[in-house]
Design a protein around this motif. Structure first.
Motif, PDB file in Angstrom:
ATOM      1  N   TYR A  18      59.896  32.014 -46.942  1.00  0.00           N
ATOM      2  CA  TYR A  18      61.429  31.844 -46.880  1.00  0.00           C
ATOM      3  C   TYR A  18      61.928  31.227 -48.002  1.00  0.00           C
ATOM      4  N   ALA A  19      61.398  30.224 -48.394  1.00  0.00           N
ATOM      5  CA  ALA A  19      62.118  29.445 -49.447  1.00  0.00           C
ATOM      6  C   ALA A  19      61.975  30.201 -50.836  1.00  0.00           C
ATOM      7  N   HIS A  20      61.099  30.955 -50.998  1.00  0.00           N
ATOM      8  CA  HIS A  20      60.820  31.704 -52.228  1.00  0.00           C
ATOM      9  C   HIS A  20      61.898  33.089 -52.143  1.00  0.00           C
ATOM     10  N   SER A  21      62.284  33.544 -50.971  1.00  0.00           N
ATOM     11  CA  SER A  21      63.278  34.489 -50.608  1.00  0.00           C
ATOM     12  C   SER A  21      64.527  34.132 -51.077  1.00  0.00           C
ATOM     13  N   THR A  22      64.836  32.594 -50.465  1.00  0.00           N
ATOM     14  CA  THR A  22      66.417  32.516 -50.322  1.00  0.00           C
ATOM     15  C   THR A  22      66.799  31.544 -51.210  1.00  0.00           C
ATOM     16  N   GLY A  23      65.664  30.742 -51.588  1.00  0.00           N
ATOM     17  CA  GLY A  23      65.834  29.551 -52.507  1.00  0.00           C
ATOM     18  C   GLY A  23      66.098  28.525 -52.058  1.00  0.00           C
ATOM     19  N   ALA A  24      66.186  28.375 -50.528  1.00  0.00           N
ATOM     20  CA  ALA A  24      66.116  27.394 -49.864  1.00  0.00           C
ATOM     21  C   ALA A  24      65.312  26.065 -49.880  1.00  0.00           C
TER      22      ALA A  24
END
Length: 871
Positions: free
Chosen positions: A202-208
């Motif tokens: 999810y971090a890879h996808s959104t930059g979170a």
């Protein structure tokens, strides 16, 4: 399939408030994690906190004692004196059969209109002389576990200071209203079988911002180092089948756990959302940490263990009763966890390593001291054991896809912390950590390979940033004292050496790194380019012929089907002789079904089962056909497979080809029931042997092959109603009516007919050049009928061939239209009547010419089959 609750995911990565499961699915699909489904809330409608005001026990005539309770549900109360039951204070009257609560306790109340898991709708109803205006719920009724011994008392389920006021929404309180995303994980992405892995993606996808819970520095208590007095562990696997069976084994001990300590409500909620059944605190904690980090764990009752633990392969004849209470016969390739009672090293089996524990040392209701196991096992060994014993456990799913080799101590520490916090236990200082793991192998990589292989211009900086983003260590090739194994590296843009992270065992070569670059840069960035279709290509002659055959059979009313090519005992049902070559089958080492372990040698082997299934479902008029491969293993010689390090030699290729069985293409059909239905035109007609022969003729005629039909006898056809189909001098198939014993064994209608042809042989005999159509004559047609008397034993096909020969080039069509036997002809005789259509290409035929044709037919037929003209 992993389940992803948003509240759990948000502990490891920043998830914006208000994010829905659908939005989460859209974010994850961008990095290759596809949505399987969105699981709706388990409870809907009014579910609130209630305070029990009074409990009145009432004995019933059936001996059962029920409680009539007045419950304060806040704003949902009835008004005093106006409700369905009189009361001095606002409340609701509810009937409850449980007895583990008292006045003053807070409970969970489902009000009318609520729907509980099941689904189980709640309504107001009159029972036991009262109106029950809702339901006081147990954990199982809410889907929070299997405990149905009593209802939930919130002072025990949460804590006394965490119980909210009466009327508070219990759906939000217990986490029952949240949607859960179920995702599909491909086999190479095993790290996503954890909340840690999904949060990273999810971090890879959104930059979170992502906080890795698998790093020791992110734990409240860092894992301690191994001590000399740790529980002894040995690995005895000198000749591993698939590599070292176990290269890390961490044990931790927690003493003094309260056996009655409940699993905290938040953990029960998350386990339930993940599709796991809460069992007990020790077991639930290991399952929770596994779901969170991706590291399978196991808890043993310490009092039942005897050091040392020995990891070894099974011996022939050993057995184990696993946690599912099934006794299993072990295979020498199975990797086992054992201990050493009485000093007998590794003599008692504790479980199948990485798959499932044994029943003898499982955590029981009275267990106070536990040994926590966190190990790393070989993926191939675990996968084979799980499939061999048909045990697709949650642990096996993770081990066979690859588990982080640096995670074991961290996961064990998480389990220890949770057992100490919620079970009142004490962490033992003794720690063992047997570690023979190896670091991931560095990969020489040319960053320009990503653009070259994907077809998108990825800047070098972007490629290196993505590799570092997924956890890889990237160093210049010169610093690593190695060379780049790839094309296109130069001094201006040197290659690099990439070391994958320990949680990505699937990254083993440059192509895998390129795939990661394409995935995280976005598959939608890759243009869709259709390859140009070169002119002059299309279907081959054989492909066109096969399609023509299928079309011709379909035009005759048959339906094309496709059946699985695996068979079992069908040859016994067909009544094939013991020496029939069709009984020589090729058996599969790993069949899809145990009752169908061999490849078919005839299309009818599997087509009969398709016909039976259709008949059993009401298809009384049946006509099906199939075009497919059969396997004939005669003459096959097994040989060793060459290695993959070089191109095989000509001799090795010849050996491989000798081990490949012949697989000719056949066409077969089955017909049953009525061919022509009953109607206003009169009675219909059932299929008979001639229809099967005619269908076979259709196949040959379509491709221009001359098919000869003669009497034959072979199973499963009826001996007197079987035709042998011949092309040239070779028998290419059979057609006719099935034997009654065969139709009974196959559960087909009586007098079912069938045909089968070697289609490859029929096509090989077809004209090499396309069939040229004769020009249509414009001259008038002449008709003649001729009836010939022959012996009853003479096949009609032989008489027809004689008539065609006698008619010569003038015959446009010759058709048998009547067969007669009777006293007028004499015993052993039959009359065959043929209709002839005669036409010349260049003139109108005269009466003398048509009479001459009749005379030639009688002469040729008399010479060839002994025919005489019927008077």
């Amino acid at each position: 399939m992993p389940h992803v609750p948003l509240t759990w995911l948000a502990e490891h990565v920043e998830v914006p408030a208000g994010t829905t499961a659908a939005q989460l699915a859209a974010d994850l699909v961008r990095v290759g994690l596809e949505e399987e489904s969105i699981v709706p809330p388990t409870v809907t409608g009014p579910l609130v906190v209630g305070k029990v005001l009074s409990v009145s026990k009432e004995e019933q005539k059936n001996g059962k004692t029920i409680n009539y309770c007045r419950v304060d549900v806040g704003e949902h109360n009835d008004a005093p004196g106006t409700g369905k039951e009189p009361a001095d204070v606002p409340s609701r009257g509810i009937i409850c059969g449980a007895h583990n609560f008292a006045a003053g306790d807070h409970v969970v109340v489902a009000l009318p209109g609520a729907v509980l898991p099941g689904p189980f709708p709640i309504a107001s109803r009159k029972t036991y002389g009262h109106v029950s205006d809702g339901m006081i719920c147990s954990a199982r009724e809410l889907g929070l576990g299997e405990d149905h011994s009593g209802i939930i008392v919130l002072e025990e389920f949460l804590s006394a200071d965490a119980v909210p006021a009466a009327g508070t929404d219990a759906v939000a309180l217990l986490g029952l209203g949240a949607e859960v995303l179920e995702i599909n994980v491909t086999p190479d992405r095993g790290y996503c079988f954890s909340m840690r892995g999904v949060a990273r993606e999810y971090a890879h996808s959104t930059g979170a911002r992502f906080t890795d819970p698998g790093l020791p520095e992110n734990l409240p208590t860092p894992p301690p180092a191994a001590t000399a007095d740790g529980f002894a562990v040995e690995v005895d696997d000198p000749t591993p089948v698939d590599g070292p069976g176990c290269d890390r084994f961490v044990t931790r001990i927690v003493r003094g756990i309260d056996p009655s300590a409940p699993t905290p409500a938040w953990m029960v909620e998350r386990l339930s959302q993940a599709g796991m059944r809460p069992i007990s605190l020790a077991v639930d904690v290991t399952n929770y940490v596994m779901l969170d980090l991706g590291q399978p764990l196991h808890a043993y009752d310490l009092a039942t263990l005897a050091a040392p633990i020995v990891v070894r392969r099974a011996a022939a004849g050993e057995r184990l009763t696993t946690l599912d209470d099934v006794e299993r016969r072990l295979d020498p390739e199975d990797l086992l966890i054992t201990d050493s009672p009485g000093g007998a090293r590794g003599s008692r089996i504790l479980g199948l390593a990485g798959v499932m524990g044994g029943a003898e040392t499982e955590v029981a209701d009275a267990t106070t001291d536990v040994l926590v196991e966190a190990a790393h096992f070989d993926p191939v060994s675990v996968a084979r054991t799980a499939r061999r014993h048909k045990l697709p456990s949650e642990a096996a799913k993770r081990f066979e896809r690859g588990v982080d080799t640096r995670l074991q101590a961290v996961a064990a520490q998480r389990v220890v912390d949770l057992l100490v916090e919620h079970g009142g236990g004490t962490a033992d200082a003794a720690v063992s950590d047997l570690d023979t793991t190896t670091a991931p192998a560095p990969i020489a990589f040319d960053p320009s390979a990503a653009s070259r292989l994907v077809g998108v211009d990825y800047p070098r900086e972007q490629v290196l940033a993505i590799l570092e983003q997924i956890g890889c260590t990237v160093r210049p090739a010169a610093d690593a004292e190695t060379t780049v194994a790839g094309d296109g590296a130069d001094d201006a843009a040197p290659g690099v050496v990439v070391t994958p992270p320990t949680w990505r065992p699937d990254l083993v070569g440059p192509a895998h790194l390129v795939e990661e670059v394409a995935r995280l840069a976005g598959y939608d960035e890759i243009p869709s380019v259709l390859p140009p279709a070169p002119a002059g290509r299309g279907l081959t002659v054989a492909q066109r012929q096969r399609r023509d055959v299928a079309r011709a059979l379909a035009e005759r009313g048959l339906t094309q089907v496709l059946s699985y090519p695996f068979v079992g005992d069908v040859h016994d049902k067909l009544g094939l002789p013991a020496d029939d070559p069709r009984r020589a089958t090729l058996r599969l080492l790993n069949p899809i079904a145990d009752d169908a372990p061999a490849l078919r040698t005839s299309l009818l082997d599997t087509l009969f089962d398709t016909a039976r299934r259709n008949v059993s479902r009401g298809a009384s008029e049946l006509g099906v056909f199939e075009i497919g491969l059969v396997t004939r293993p005669e003459g096959v010689r097994a040989g060793a497979a060459p290695g993959t390090d070089r191109r095989p030699t000509a001799e090795e290729i010849a050996t491989l080809m000798a081990a490949v069985p012949a697989q000719p293409r056949h066409v077969a059909g089955v017909l049953a029931g009525q061919l022509v239905p009953d109607g206003v035109w009169g009675p219909g007609r059932r299929v008979d042997w001639a229809d099967a022969v005619d269908a076979a003729r259709t196949v040959a005629t379509t491709v221009g092959t001359e098919l000869t039909v003669r009497a034959g006898s072979t199973a499963p056809w009826h001996p007197g109603r079987c035709a042998e189909l011949v092309v040239g001098d070779a028998v290419v198939g059979h057609a006719g009516e099935l034997h009654p014993k065969a139709t009974a064994a196959l559960e087909l209608p009586p007098r079912t007919v069938a045909f089968e042809l070697d289609l490859d042989a029929v096509l090989a005999a077809s004209p090499a050049e396309p069939v040229q159509v004769d020009p249509v004559s414009t001259f008038p047609l002449a008709k003649e009928d001729v009836a010939l008397v022959v012996d009853d034993s003479v096949p009609a096909a032989d008489v027809l061939a004689a008539v065609v020969e006698g008619a010569g080039d003038l015959a446009e069509e010759v058709r048998l239209f009547d067969v007669y036997t009777g006293d007028q002809l004499g015993e052993g005789k039959k009359s065959l009547a043929f209709a002839l259509r005669l036409r010349a290409a260049d003139r109108t035929l005269t009466a003398e010419e048509t009479a001459g044709v009749r005379k030639r037919i009688v002469k040729v037929a008399g010479k060839r089959v002994g025919a005489v003209l019927r008077a």
